[in-house]
Design a protein around this motif. Structure first.
Motif, short mmCIF file in Angstrom:
data_model
loop_
_atom_site.label_atom_id
_atom_site.label_comp_id
_atom_site.label_asym_id
_atom_site.label_seq_id
_atom_site.Cartn_x
_atom_site.Cartn_y
_atom_site.Cartn_z
N SER A 85 -30.77 64.44 40.67
CA SER A 85 -31.45 63.14 40.65
C SER A 85 -32.94 63.29 40.32
O SER A 85 -33.51 64.36 40.52
CB SER A 85 -31.31 62.47 42.03
N SER A 86 -33.51 62.20 39.86
CA SER A 86 -34.96 62.17 39.64
C SER A 86 -35.70 62.20 40.97
O SER A 86 -36.85 62.59 41.04
CB SER A 86 -35.35 60.91 38.87
N VAL A 117 -38.24 53.62 38.29
CA VAL A 117 -37.05 54.06 37.56
C VAL A 117 -36.56 55.37 38.18
O VAL A 117 -37.31 56.32 38.30
CB VAL A 117 -37.38 54.31 36.07
N GLN A 118 -35.31 55.37 38.60
CA GLN A 118 -34.71 56.58 39.18
C GLN A 118 -33.33 56.79 38.58
O GLN A 118 -32.69 55.83 38.15
CB GLN A 118 -34.56 56.44 40.71
N TRP A 119 -32.89 58.02 38.55
CA TRP A 119 -31.55 58.29 38.03
C TRP A 119 -30.80 59.28 38.89
O TRP A 119 -31.38 60.06 39.62
CB TRP A 119 -31.59 58.78 36.58
N ALA A 174 -37.70 50.16 31.52
CA ALA A 174 -37.32 51.51 31.97
C ALA A 174 -37.69 52.55 30.93
O ALA A 174 -37.59 53.75 31.18
CB ALA A 174 -35.82 51.56 32.25
N ARG A 204 -25.50 60.20 33.15
CA ARG A 204 -26.73 59.85 33.88
C ARG A 204 -26.80 58.33 34.05
O ARG A 204 -26.60 57.59 33.08
CB ARG A 204 -27.95 60.35 33.12
N TYR A 206 -29.22 55.17 35.41
CA TYR A 206 -30.58 54.75 35.77
C TYR A 206 -30.55 53.37 36.44
O TYR A 206 -29.66 52.56 36.19
CB TYR A 206 -31.45 54.59 34.52
N LYS A 208 -33.76 50.43 38.27
CA LYS A 208 -35.17 50.25 38.64
C LYS A 208 -35.30 49.13 39.66
O LYS A 208 -35.67 48.00 39.33
CB LYS A 208 -35.99 49.94 37.40
#
Lengths: 226, 519
Positions: A85-86, A117-119, A174, A204, A206, A208
């Motif tokens: 993960s980010s 923004v996270q993934w 994003a 992946r 994403y 936000k």
């Protein structure tokens, strides 16, 4: 009268064709199809209805989702697979929750990533032909997650050979390009994304933030393919 | 009143510990003051402050706003930071004022060192410095922390006067009492609790110790007259807007009719009597951490019990025990409740907790070694510190944080950023026309966030001709607004508060121009 009858039959035929589009495509390539066997969690009855409107919001359906046709030998490739993960320090839960098969609405199964923004990224361990990605964010209340983007690639860094299979970010906030898919309200059915046979080892996802706060959540992700 | 224990600590060490407590309090309160979006109430007060800053105008509103000190005391900070108008005034500047007030609360605990003893004072300062609620509302541009500061200063100064009979302490007490009145109407609850606590303390001492406490030695006409004068002068100065609005002084009294009505129930802020206690003792909202200041509440209970049960016990602690109890009861009985009111009785609880901690350490010494008890208490303080960090830097606008109450969503700041984005590509810049439609008057904190735009209008109804460069309206009004639009728009939805959404309509030509900057 004959004209009306012909028109009606034509419409029915057209609708039938559209409804089995993915089946038709697959059949054309000589594959045997069957509905994906998706195990759904218990729905949550409660919470405040979401008073959210956006022209890009998909109308909520109160009917069960139509079966998704995929090749018979398609399976859930993501179960138990490694997740990165980010956000390396989630506020709640563990990254393993994303592929552990637990998808109930209870907080015990919830992964919470930070703001912005996270993934999360799933390593399928080998390149696969992916037919569907099924994602549950937080579904114990009506919520819309923003800038949902799902990509497939053989590159773990997602810098080359990236196929975007879903993107509802209408203003590129994003930074992954403008998408034309719809926003949707989370339910116990999760979001089923037609991957159209995209090939890749990594998936992946994403987002936000959401309509409640700026954080990002995952309960489960299933990747169907072979 | 010094204990044997406290006499053993060299003064220079105490001074260093005081400094550490104050620096620690500042370190928790000062960073990233702009992180949390302004609450609607903060924004409203920010706009009032900006008007005072820019135009020198302030008129007390007895219907829906509190006293004037918050606005006037913000001015020196704004001037010091070179901010002289609403465009330059920032959230950080506004919140510096409660930060300083909250830090002073920690420093001033040492006024009571002679009564509490050095160790109890240090514990009390530590609890005051790290309490999640006290820190959270020290970073919140509302009157509460100022009120708590002035209330405590009043109490401490009266106590110091009773010890020394120095007139200056009574004048400080009078001035602080005047500032309490000029800060918030709920000061009457503190005054009533002080009076009640004094009566109960006298009664308790008579019953418990068989002794009469007499006020007679403290009744010195000149200092008392000076204190009353200081209180009246300060209250009048502020409410009259520095002698420019005489009506303000009268309104500061008449306002109590309005507040009596608010307190009687049937209001959206009404909550059950145990709301504050539950808030402080244990809260868990959805997925996320558990929150508790039970350590402070529990030790305060211990402190009160020790203070009341000891033969010829500590009179200040006895007074504080009754005062805290009465004030907690008063706020709990009133149906109208907001979480920030809790700090009014949490702060004296922190003082009692300091006394409780020291006495607990001594009481359990036969069973538990002192070092172990201290370590356990320090672990509890660390847990409070962790919660403080989470409350202020992780869950700062998250409804799972018990101190976040009807707070503005961080998404609203994104909407403001988008408005700025559009202004950048608009030929009119910040002069573009923004129409805000708010039929229910629910538009705060937008005036603060749109303060740098020169053409912003607020409409209670949907106008016939609704077009504008940008329109902000409740998302539920989309079907009603759409027929009134001749231009094409791109809309985006933003959260104003959890569950409350606002649509931003961007005129299509501006949107298309903006999107050219996004690819």
């Amino acid at each position: 009268m004959t004209f009306v009858l012909a028109l009606t039959l034509g419409l029915v035929a057209a609708l039938g064709f559209a409804g089995t589009a993915n089946a038709a495509e697959a059949a054309a390539s000589g594959k045997d199809l069957a509905p994906l066997n998706i195990e759904l969690p218990q729905p949550y009855f409660g919470g405040t209805p979401l008073d959210y409107f956006s022209p890009n919001l998909e109308e909520k359906s109160f009917k069960p989702r139509d079966p998704f046709m995929a090749p018979k030998d398609a399976t859930n490739l993501s179960k138990g697979k490694k997740v990165t993960s980010s956000d390396t320090n989630p506020k709640l839960g563990k990254l393993t929750f994303v592929t552990d098969g637990e998808k109930g609405y209870q907080n015990d199964y919830l992964l919470e990533l930070g703001t912005g923004v996270q993934w999360v990224q799933i390593d399928l361990e080998k390149t696969a032909e992916i037919y569907a990605v099924l994602v549950w964010h937080f579904h114990a209340a009506d919520r819309v997650y923003f800038d949902v983007v799902v990509q497939v690639s053989d590159d773990p860094e997602f810098t080359k050979g990236v196929t975007t299979i879903y993107n509802n970010d209408i203003d590129n906030s994003a930074g992954l390009g403008v998408g034309k898919d719809k926003e949707y309200i989370e339910t116990y059915e999760g979001r089923l994304i037609d991957a159209k046979g995209a090939k890749g080892r990594y998936v992946r996802l994403y987002s936000k933030g959401n309509t409640t706060d700026d954080t990002n959540h995952y309960t489960e992700v299933e990747v169907y393919g072979k | 009143m010094e204990t044997k224990e406290s006499r053993r600590i060299p003064n220079w060490i105490v001074r260093i510990l005081i400094l550490l407590a104050v620096v620690g309090a500042l370190a928790l309160r000062l960073p990233r003051l702009d992180l949390r979006p302004l609450h609607g109430d903060e924004a409203n007060q920010g706009i009032k402050t900006s008007i005072l800053l820019e135009e020198g105008k302030y008129t007390y509103d007895p219907i829906d706003h509190h006293g004037p000190t918050l606005y006037y005391l913000a001015l020196p900070l704004a001037w010091a930071r070179g901010q002289f108008d609403r465009q330059s005034l920032t959230e950080t500047t506004l919140r510096l004022e409660p930060v300083l007030a909250g830090t002073c609360l920690v420093a001033l605990v040492f006024l009571l060192r002679g009564a509490l003893g050095t160790w109890a004072t240090l514990w009390a300062a530590l609890f005051t410095a790290v309490s999640p609620a006290l820190v959270f509302y020290s970073r919140f541009y509302i009157q509460e922390t100022l009120l708590v500061l002035f209330t405590f200063t009043t109490l401490a100064a009266v106590w110091r006067y009773t010890r020394s009979h120095a007139a200056r302490w009574l004048i400080v007490a009078g001035a602080s009492a005047g500032l309490m009145h000029a800060t918030k109407e709920t000061c009457v609850l503190a005054f009533a609790s002080m009076a009640g606590a004094a009566v109960l303390t006298f009664t308790w001492v008579r019953l418990r110790d068989g002794r009469f406490l007499s006020l007679r030695p403290h009744l010195r006409p000149l200092p008392i007259a000076a204190a009353v004068a200081a209180a009246i002068v300060l209250s009048v100065v502020f409410y009259s807007s520095f002698f420019t609005n005489g009506r303000g002084v009268l309104d500061s009294i008449l306002t109590y009719a309005n507040y009596a009505h608010k307190a009687d129930g049937s209001h959206i802020h009404d909550k059950p009597w145990y709301y504050y206690l539950r808030l402080l003792i244990l809260t868990h909202n959805g997925a996320g951490p558990w929150w508790s200041e039970a350590l402070i509440v529990g030790l305060a209970g211990c402190g009160a019990v020790f203070g009341l049960c000891q033969k010829n016990g500590n009179r200040l602690i006895q007074f504080l025990a009754f005062y805290t109890l009465l004030l907690t009861a008063a706020y709990s009985i009133i149906a109208y409740k907001t979480p920030w009111c809790a700090i009014n009785f949490l702060q004296p609880m922190a003082l009692l907790a300091g006394f409780g901690a020291v006495n607990l350490i001594v009481a359990v010494r036969p069973l538990i070694p002192t070092g172990v008890t201290i370590a356990l208490l320090l672990a509890g303080v660390c847990h409070l510190g962790l919660q403080t960090y989470r409350a202020n830097f992780e869950y700062f606008a998250d409804p799972r944080n018990p101190y976040v109450y009807a707070h503005t969503s961080t998404a609203l700041v994104k909407m403001t950023d988008r408005v700025e984005d559009i202004a950048k590509i608009s030929p009119e810049g910040r002069g573009l026309f923004i129409r805000v439609i708010a039929p229910d008057g629910d538009y705060w904190p937008l005036p603060w966030y749109l303060r740098r735009f020169s053409k912003v209008g607020y409409w209670p109804n949907i106008p016939e001709d609704c077009d504008a460069a940008l329109i902000i309206a409740p998302s539920t009004l989309y079907p009603q607004i759409a027929p009134h639009l001749r231009d094409e728009y791109q809309t985006q939805t933003y959260t104003l508060r959890p569950g409350v959404f606002r649509l931003l309509f961007v005129r299509k030509d501006l949107w298309d121009e903006f999107m050219k900057t996004r690819v």
